[in-house]
Design an enzyme around this catalytic site. Structure first.
Site, short mmCIF file in Angstrom:
data_model
loop_
_atom_site.label_atom_id
_atom_site.label_comp_id
_atom_site.label_asym_id
_atom_site.label_seq_id
_atom_site.Cartn_x
_atom_site.Cartn_y
_atom_site.Cartn_z
N LYS A 1 3.75 9.95 10.92
CA LYS A 1 3.45 9.45 9.57
C LYS A 1 2.37 10.36 9.00
CE LYS A 1 1.87 5.26 7.23
NZ LYS A 1 0.84 4.24 7.31
N LYS B 1 -3.51 6.29 15.86
CA LYS B 1 -4.52 7.09 15.16
C LYS B 1 -5.63 7.28 16.18
CE LYS B 1 -3.71 5.10 10.52
NZ LYS B 1 -4.05 3.94 9.66
N GLN C 1 0.79 -1.25 0.00
CA GLN C 1 0.00 0.00 0.00
C GLN C 1 0.82 1.30 0.00
OE1 GLN C 1 -3.78 0.37 2.48
NE2 GLN C 1 -2.41 1.70 3.63
N ASP D 1 4.27 0.28 4.23
CA ASP D 1 3.06 -0.18 4.92
C ASP D 1 2.44 -1.22 4.00
OD1 ASP D 1 0.71 -0.70 6.18
OD2 ASP D 1 -0.07 1.36 6.13
N ASP E 1 -0.57 -1.50 12.84
CA ASP E 1 -1.61 -0.48 12.65
C ASP E 1 -2.96 -1.19 12.82
OD1 ASP E 1 -3.40 1.45 11.76
OD2 ASP E 1 -2.69 1.49 9.70
N GLU F 1 5.18 -1.89 8.23
CA GLU F 1 3.89 -1.81 8.93
C GLU F 1 2.94 -2.89 8.41
OE1 GLU F 1 2.38 2.24 8.96
OE2 GLU F 1 0.31 1.53 8.93
N ARG G 1 -4.76 10.02 8.67
CA ARG G 1 -5.55 9.02 7.95
C ARG G 1 -5.51 9.42 6.47
NH1 ARG G 1 -8.43 5.32 11.47
NH2 ARG G 1 -8.15 4.13 9.55
N SER G 2 -5.83 8.48 5.60
CA SER G 2 -5.80 8.83 4.17
C SER G 2 -6.83 9.92 3.85
CB SER G 2 -6.01 7.60 3.30
OG SER G 2 -7.20 6.94 3.65
N GLU H 1 -3.15 10.72 -0.16
CA GLU H 1 -2.05 11.09 0.75
C GLU H 1 -0.93 11.83 0.03
OE1 GLU H 1 -0.70 7.84 3.15
OE2 GLU H 1 -2.68 7.46 3.97
P1 PGA Z 1 -6.27 4.59 6.23
O1 PGA Z 1 -4.94 3.76 6.26
O2 PGA Z 1 -6.68 4.62 4.78
O3 PGA Z 1 -7.18 3.70 7.03
O4 PGA Z 1 -6.05 5.91 6.84
C1 PGA Z 1 -3.70 4.21 6.09
C2 PGA Z 1 -2.84 3.16 6.71
O5 PGA Z 1 -3.12 1.96 6.54
O6 PGA Z 1 -1.90 3.49 7.43
ZN ZN Z 2 -1.40 1.22 7.90
#
Ligand code: PGA
Ligand code: ZN
Length: 417
Positions: free
Chosen positions: A383, A332, A156, A236, A307, A281, A361-362, A200
């Site tokens: 991050k 988070k 990812q 990640d 995570d 991650e 978060r994204s 992101e």
């Molecule tokens: P998210 O994930 O899209 O849930 O914010 C980002 C991540 O996996 O760190």
């Molecule tokens: Zn993650």
């Protein structure tokens, strides 16, 4: 100045994806705080519920009808009392009734209002004079997985970590140069690359998982040489998103490979060694604590970070600590709901030698609270991307904090084992 809460105002705003989210203002007799909630795309299944049934509008109604009258008259300085009141009003274990994002926005707006009532910056209010260390920025440069809807590398995120930098500004300078260099390399590598970026701010390119590693390694090495300090990188994996439980395999579409748990462990070790990864991650699906433990035992000089595995939850972290599953944890706040819960998880992590990595978060807003949390709680890593408005809001705030601290500022202790 008085920190007695006078009112809460909730409204609907939008995040960087254009999704509705909740924002809350907390007004005290002598101050003001505001926070908007972020949203994940690759969410862990143990995260709290974001909203009650009825979504953001139902959440706003809960604030107006239920929560504001309850919190009015309380003292914003006592964060644990505010947060436990939110738990009481909700009455469930996963914030199903008021919404975890509602709790998040109130909790963060409250702490900001308390700081503001005392005329202090947020990181000073929480961390006092001891809060003088800056985190290293872990910056997403290439997107894959769920963040590009499967149209790119399976892994990812490919993340730069300039751990040889002597200041935050120097570290963020390195990340911006690495990000730009990767854009240049992708232009040469792929004829279909059009400069597109993910939520992101990381590049989207239809390259293979293997090519993404090569590009990352080259950019980090070249910029490290140019700036004359170490620029490492990590990933990640977000392995839950391509784990097929029925087959008990990780499906690597664009490598034409399926890996069972033992093969995934081997692959992760191979990648860590080949590319000297300093950060990995979620290398396994979110309930596989044992494999996290195996990888932590078998790898060296690399943060193995949970995570989706931990979801900022002290109980899940304690399960991991018992068997040394990982040595780092993503924080988070909206995975768990309140600042008090997240702070307990950070403290548990730090007592047990885990690096706490405060994360965006994204789907995010231009709020900068996590910049202050990273400094306040002495987290060694933040991050939060490299470019894009919601990321830059946090990164520039850290540059301001470093500037404000002047000679007292130093980089956090990054303990990579
Ligand atoms: P998210 O994930 O899209 O849930 O914010 C980002 C991540 O996996 O760190
Ligand atoms: Zn993650």
């Amino acid at each position: 100045m008085s920190s007695i809460i006078e009112d809460l105002i909730a409204r609907k705003i939008f995040n960087n994806r254009g999704e509705e989210t909740i924002e809350v203002d907390v007004i005290t007799a002598g101050g003001f705080g505001r926070a908007g909630a972020p949203a994940g795309k690759s969410r862990g299944k143990s995260e709290v519920a974001y909203y009650p049934q009825g979504g953001v509008e139902a959440a706003i109604k809960r604030v107006d009808d239920l929560i504001a009258p309850e919190l009015a008259g309380l003292n914003a300085d006592f964060q644990d009392e505010i947060d436990s009141t939110l738990h009481e009003i909700d009455g469930t274990t996963d914030f199903k009734n008021i919404g975890g994002n509602t709790a998040f926005a109130i909790s963060l707006a409250n702490v900001e209002a308390a700081a503001n009532s005392h005329g202090l910056l947020l990181f000073q209010f929480i961390g006092g004079n001891a809060a003088n260390t800056l985190p290293y920025p872990l910056g997403n440069c290439i997107s894959g997985g769920a963040h590009v809807r499967g149209k790119g590398p399976v892994i990812q995120e490919y993340l730069a970590l300039p751990h040889g930098a002597e200041s935050f500004l120097e570290a963020q300078t390195a990340n911006t140069k690495i990000h730009k260099k990767i854009g240049d390399l992708l232009k040469k590598k792929s004829t279909t690359f059009n400069g597109g970026k993910s939520d992101e701010g990381a590049w989207i390119s239809n390259i293979t998982t293997d090519d993404a590693f090569e590009v990352m390694a080259r950019a980090c090495e070249e910029i490290g040489n140019e700036l004359d300090f170490e620029c490492g990188f990590g990933i990640d994996v977000a392995a839950s998103s391509f784990w097929k439980a029925k087959e008990e395999k990780y499906i690597y579409e664009n490598q034409g490979k399926k890996r069972d748990t033992a093969e995934q462990l081997e692959y992760m070790i191979e990648l860590i060694e080949k590319y000297h990864l300093i950060y990995v991650e979620d290398p396994f699906q979110e309930d596989d604590f044992d494999s996290f433990s195996e990888l932590t035992k078998k790898s060296k000089n690399c943060m193995i970070c949970g995570d989706d595995l931990f979801t900022t939850n002290t109980e899940r972290l304690n399960n991991g600590i018992k068997i040394n599953a990982g040595n780092a944890i993503i924080i988070k706040v909206n995975q768990i709901g309140t600042l008090t819960d997240a702070a307990e998880t950070i403290e548990t992590a730090q007592r047990n030698g885990y690096n706490a990595v405060v994360s965006h978060r994204s789907g995010d807003t231009c709020d900068w609270h996590i910049a202050h949390l990273a400094v306040a709680y002495k987290c060694p890593v933040i991050k939060t991307g490299v470019v894009e408005g919601s990321r830059i809001a946090k990164l520039n705030e850290l540059i301001r904090i470093e500037h404000f601290l002047g000679d007292r500022a130093k980089m956090a202790d990054l303990n990579i084992r």
